[in-house]
Design an enzyme around this catalytic site. Structure first.
Site, mmCIF file in Angstrom:
data_model
loop_
_atom_site.group_PDB
_atom_site.id
_atom_site.type_symbol
_atom_site.label_atom_id
_atom_site.label_comp_id
_atom_site.label_asym_id
_atom_site.label_seq_id
_atom_site.Cartn_x
_atom_site.Cartn_y
_atom_site.Cartn_z
ATOM 1 C CB ALA A 60 16.628 -24.225 0.471
ATOM 2 N N GLY A 99 14.036 -28.730 -0.392
ATOM 3 C CA GLY A 99 14.552 -28.466 -1.735
ATOM 4 C C GLY A 99 15.326 -29.655 -2.295
ATOM 5 C CD GLU A 102 10.669 -28.082 -3.272
ATOM 6 O OE1 GLU A 102 11.578 -27.493 -2.646
ATOM 7 O OE2 GLU A 102 9.629 -27.521 -3.656
ATOM 8 C CD GLU A 122 10.199 -27.672 1.863
ATOM 9 O OE1 GLU A 122 9.575 -28.640 2.363
ATOM 10 O OE2 GLU A 122 10.869 -27.769 0.825
HETATM 11 C C1 3H9 Z 1 13.732 -25.643 1.732
HETATM 12 O O1 3H9 Z 1 14.338 -26.571 1.298
HETATM 13 C C2 3H9 Z 1 12.956 -24.678 0.875
HETATM 14 C C3 3H9 Z 1 12.718 -25.156 -0.521
HETATM 15 O O2 3H9 Z 1 11.509 -25.867 -0.587
HETATM 16 C C4 3H9 Z 1 12.561 -24.023 -1.488
HETATM 17 C C5 3H9 Z 1 13.732 -23.185 -1.764
HETATM 18 C C6 3H9 Z 1 13.497 -22.206 -2.847
HETATM 19 N N1 3H9 Z 1 20.495 -25.310 5.692
HETATM 20 O O3 3H9 Z 1 20.433 -31.014 12.471
HETATM 21 P P1 3H9 Z 1 21.904 -31.286 12.538
HETATM 22 C C7 3H9 Z 1 23.097 -27.559 9.494
HETATM 23 S S1 3H9 Z 1 13.740 -25.283 3.378
HETATM 24 C C8 3H9 Z 1 21.550 -24.870 6.375
HETATM 25 O O4 3H9 Z 1 22.592 -31.002 13.803
HETATM 26 P P2 3H9 Z 1 21.409 -34.099 12.181
HETATM 27 C C9 3H9 Z 1 22.682 -27.429 10.953
HETATM 28 O O5 3H9 Z 1 22.409 -26.093 11.275
HETATM 29 C C10 3H9 Z 1 14.798 -26.517 4.096
HETATM 30 N N2 3H9 Z 1 22.129 -25.564 7.379
HETATM 31 O O6 3H9 Z 1 22.260 -32.777 12.078
HETATM 32 C C11 3H9 Z 1 23.907 -27.978 11.661
HETATM 33 O O7 3H9 Z 1 24.879 -26.963 11.657
HETATM 34 P P3 3H9 Z 1 25.876 -26.820 12.913
HETATM 35 C C12 3H9 Z 1 14.150 -27.835 4.188
HETATM 36 C C13 3H9 Z 1 21.599 -26.747 7.688
HETATM 37 O O8 3H9 Z 1 22.236 -35.165 11.613
HETATM 38 C C14 3H9 Z 1 24.388 -29.086 10.717
HETATM 39 O O9 3H9 Z 1 23.806 -28.776 9.433
HETATM 40 N N3 3H9 Z 1 15.018 -28.759 4.879
HETATM 41 C C15 3H9 Z 1 20.487 -27.267 7.018
HETATM 42 O O10 3H9 Z 1 20.830 -34.229 13.548
HETATM 43 C C16 3H9 Z 1 23.943 -30.462 11.126
HETATM 44 O O11 3H9 Z 1 22.548 -30.448 11.359
HETATM 45 C C17 3H9 Z 1 14.995 -28.907 6.212
HETATM 46 O O12 3H9 Z 1 14.214 -28.298 6.895
HETATM 47 C C18 3H9 Z 1 19.937 -26.496 5.967
HETATM 48 N N4 3H9 Z 1 18.893 -26.929 5.254
HETATM 49 O O13 3H9 Z 1 20.149 -33.868 11.214
HETATM 50 C C19 3H9 Z 1 15.975 -29.893 6.803
HETATM 51 N N5 3H9 Z 1 20.169 -28.465 7.549
HETATM 52 O O14 3H9 Z 1 26.622 -28.109 12.977
HETATM 53 C C20 3H9 Z 1 16.663 -29.289 7.980
HETATM 54 C C21 3H9 Z 1 21.064 -28.698 8.525
HETATM 55 O O15 3H9 Z 1 26.659 -25.623 12.573
HETATM 56 N N6 3H9 Z 1 17.668 -30.142 8.530
HETATM 57 N N7 3H9 Z 1 21.937 -27.659 8.603
HETATM 58 O O16 3H9 Z 1 24.971 -26.618 14.095
HETATM 59 C C22 3H9 Z 1 17.412 -31.229 9.284
HETATM 60 O O17 3H9 Z 1 16.282 -31.618 9.493
HETATM 61 C C23 3H9 Z 1 18.564 -31.939 9.914
HETATM 62 O O18 3H9 Z 1 19.649 -31.050 9.922
HETATM 63 C C24 3H9 Z 1 19.029 -33.234 9.192
HETATM 64 C C25 3H9 Z 1 20.336 -33.733 9.844
HETATM 65 C C26 3H9 Z 1 17.929 -34.290 9.340
HETATM 66 C C27 3H9 Z 1 19.278 -32.974 7.738
#
Ligand code: 3H9
Length: 696
Positions: A60, A99, A102, A122
């Site tokens: 999400a 998400g 999911e 999450e």
């Molecule tokens: C969820 O999904 C809830 C659902 O179950 C239910 C909903 C109803 N959203 O980490 P990076 C941005 S909760 C917005 O440096 P990497 C991040 O801020 C979510 N932005 O890259 C950064 O921005 P900036 C569950 C996001 O290659 C840029 O993307 N998911 C999100 O080292 C690059 O990120 C997670 O918890 C996001 N979801 O790692 C996954 N994700 O460049 C969270 C990233 O402006 N994300 N951004 O600073 C991660 O673990 C890592 O970002 C990922 C990439 C592994 C994907």
């Protein structure tokens, strides 16, 4: 267009393109619903859902949380996938998370590249999967494996995911071509719609007692956190209730979690960690220097731990010690550390050997002559450090970065002692260096931009969270820690016991209390440091007299079996020690203090406010660039609970006016200048501004 739909012969292909990580923002959700409707109406036989860019949907859009919800919700998107009359095939690459995973679980089939990873992280954001993850996952892999995956938040690689039954086919690259071929194969064999929601949970032998066990385990493993317990409730519901009721229950729990302070704090840390990596004023065109080989001077606990960080990232390291005996001891320590990691099942034997092979030892500075970066991790003395830097200046190749791991010393002075001050930077690792995620990158007056850029990028490359700090005594973390440690001593002499003080802080969520930490670190370390100071530099005797008395009794902490506590020689279990109370009472009497009863709240308040007030000073001086940087330092380097968001987030939640009033009350009560609210705090309160206003 963030979502596009295209017909490719008998297949419908939905493509998401929402850089950087294809997060499920409102436009993506709406685009998916529209594309699914289109696919449902046309004459295609199956639908492939695939993403452009570096990853499948990573979750999400976290930045939408805490704002009014926007339609359609993610559960509605997933319902639309399940309502599609044709099989929907998710094609995964990169990280399909939260998400995003999911969405994939709502599809009928899942194929993935071998390099792909799936996960429900999450819980790391104080949340639970809120779009059916807690209901669909147990239906696919059973309650035990589902609980493990959802409560740990850890990712699972394609091979394991396939073995678990989460992925139906592992594909070679190119993904798009092979995913379409897989879809055609499914169509050809008449494989139809196959919804996870229709499966029965294989929950035999998993009942009330097992769920209770999980709750107890998580109460320990994720102490103080609410989301993990809610996850257990949801998975239990998946076993006991029909799918729709389970979804409704999960949704209600998710909404509560998303509105909780714990989740707000964890989301703050998520973004603050990423923000911390940015250095304002550092032009994007500045190219980091290449770092292919690293040298480390000093094979003690710190030097060895740092060497492991680089070896773990595949970077060869040369460790230099004064003599063979010291070197052997250091290399032996590294070997032992790897053996422990292997015995815990966290690394395979061959992988550990590969890493050790990357670490070589030497007693000759000439052996770091060709490294790209050298980190000095020797005894904390300016004279000793300058001697080491003189050697480095003589031996290291031009352009090599010369870093110091000092915790307190003036790095500008070290830089000024060499012929190339622009190459000198602070790289302050935290003990144990191979475990702790924090790396303070200390900016000296003359450091070159590309040296800073290299240090920040390298930190990320070796799996650390780098935070930029300015030169001052203790930089960000240790400078604040001095204030905190002072309060531990004062609370003790004024009436608290080690147990009460430590438990007030662990009750708040700190990994360990301040006195237990001192015992672990060894009381003799700060004792020796104090011995080198003048009476004036040492400050108020009440803030160190107990520590001095304990050391002089031979109580050096865990290593001598006793410090603020007594330690069982076999189990190392901590026990209260009446002897310490006697020492405290004697010292209090000597200082003319009448001990009183302190409330847990007072103890907690004083420790946290001491951190916060110094944090404001550090911000005002520019030693830390942003409030979030301080929070990242405390969460990743000092055991501050991430679900409390760090000291500055805590202050913001309390309200700056409230913080200022409490500090002022302590100032009035004690007359101590350090309790005077920091000028920046006073100014923000006067102007009615928040820390976010100031930072923004
Ligand atoms: C969820 O999904 C809830 C659902 O179950 C239910 C909903 C109803 N959203 O980490 P990076 C941005 S909760 C917005 O440096 P990497 C991040 O801020 C979510 N932005 O890259 C950064 O921005 P900036 C569950 C996001 O290659 C840029 O993307 N998911 C999100 O080292 C690059 O990120 C997670 O918890 C996001 N979801 O790692 C996954 N994700 O460049 C969270 C990233 O402006 N994300 N951004 O600073 C991660 O673990 C890592 O970002 C990922 C990439 C592994 C994907």
């Amino acid at each position: 267009m963030v979502v596009s739909y295209q017909k490719v012969e008998e297949l419908g292909v939905i493509t998401i393109n929402n850089p950087p990580v294809n997060a499920l923002s409102q436009s993506v959700r709406q685009g998916l619903v529209d594309a699914l409707q289109q696919a449902g109406r046309d004459d295609t036989k199956a639908v492939v859902l695939i993403c452009e860019g570096r990853t499948f949907i990573a979750g999400a859009d976290i930045s939408e949380f805490g704002k009014p919800p926007l339609e359609p919700s993610l559960p509605e998107v997933n319902a639309a996938i399940e309502a599609c009359p044709k099989p929907v095939i998710a094609a995964l690459h990169g990280t399909a998370l939260g998400g995003g995973f999911e969405v994939a679980l709502s599809c009928d089939y899942r194929c993935a590249l071998a390099s792909a990873q799936v996960g429900l992280p999450e819980v790391n954001l104080g949340l639970l999967p809120g779009a059916g993850g807690t209901q669909r996952l147990p239906r696919l892999i059973g309650p035990e494996a589902a609980l493990e995956m959802i409560t740990s938040g850890q990712r699972v690689g394609s091979a394991k995911a396939s073995a678990l039954g989460l992925i139906d086919r592992i594909l070679a690259e190119p993904l798009a071509e092979n995913a379409l071929a897989y879809a055609r194969e499914l169509v050809a064999k008449g494989a139809g719609v196959r919804r996870v929601r229709d499966l029965q949970v294989a929950g035999e032998g998993f009942g009330e007692a097992e769920f209770a066990e999980w709750r107890t385990r998580l109460a320990k493993r994720k102490r103080g956190q609410k989301a993990p317990q809610r996850i257990v409730d949801c998975v239990e519901t998946a076993l006991s209730k029909p799918f729709e009721q389970g979804l409704a229950f999960e949704r209600a729990q998710f909404v509560e979690c998303v509105q909780s302070e714990q989740s707000a704090a964890l989301r703050h840390i998520f973004f603050a960690e990423r923000e911390a990596a940015r250095v304002p004023g550092l032009d994007k065109s500045v190219m980091p220097r290449s770092v292919a080989r690293v040298g480390i001077i000093g094979a003690g606990t710190m030097g060895g731990g740092i060497a492991m960080c680089f070896a773990n990232a595949g970077i060869p390291v040369t460790l230099v010690e004064q003599n063979q005996e010291g070197l052997d001891r250091g290399l032996g320590l590294i070997r032992k550390n790897y053996e422990i990691t292997v015995s815990k099942g966290k690394l395979t034997g061959p992988a550990a050997q590969e890493r050790q092979k990357l670490i070589s030892g030497s007693t000759d500075y000439a052996d770091v002559g060709d490294v790209d970066l050298v980190i000095e991790a020797v005894f904390e003395s300016m004279d000793v450090k300058k001697q080491v830097f003189a050697e480095l200046d003589e031996h290291c190749k031009p352009g090599a970065i010369l870093a110091t791991n000092t915790s307190y010393l003036d790095i500008n002075e070290i830089a000024a002692s060499v012929s190339r001050p622009a190459d000198v930077v602070g790289l302050h690792f935290f003990s144990p260096a191979n475990v702790m995620r924090l790396l303070e990158v200390v900016r000296t007056d003359q450091v070159a931009d590309d040296v800073l850029a290299t240090a920040m990028a390298l930190g990320k490359r070796i799996g650390k969270v780098p935070v930029l700090a300015g030169v001052c005594f203790g930089f960000i973390g240790n400078r604040m820690l001095r204030q905190y440690a002072r309060e531990a001593q004062l609370c003790l002499i004024e009436g608290g016991t080690p147990e009460q003080i430590d438990s007030a802080l662990t009750g708040f969520g700190m990994a360990m209390g301040p006195l237990a930490v001192s015992d672990l670190a060894g009381l003799d370390i700060s004792y020796k440091a104090r011995q080198a100071l003048t009476q004036e530099q040492k400050g108020d005797p009440r803030s160190y007299c107990i520590a001095d008395a304990l050391v002089e009794m031979g109580r050096l902490g865990q290593k001598s079996g006793a410090g603020y506590y007594r330690y069982d020689p076999k189990t190392r279990a901590r026990e209260s020690d009446p002897e310490v109370v006697a020492v405290v009472e004697a010292q209090a009497a000597q200082q003319g203090i009448t001990r009183r009863t302190l409330s847990d709240q007072e103890i907690l308040d004083r420790h946290l406010l001491a951190l916060v007030n110094e944090g404001f000073r550090i911000l005002e001086e520019g030693v830390a660039l942003r409030p979030g940087d301080i929070d990242v330092v405390y969460v990743n380097g000092y055991g501050f609970p991430s679900y409390q968001g760090g000291p500055m987030f805590y202050a913001s939640q309390l309200g700056l006016e409230q913080v200022s009033q409490r500090l002022e009350a302590l100032h009035q009560q004690t007359g101590e200048a350090y309790w005077q609210p920091a000028p920046l705090l006073q100014q923000l309160v006067r102007d009615g501004q928040t820390l976010a206003d100031w930072a923004g």
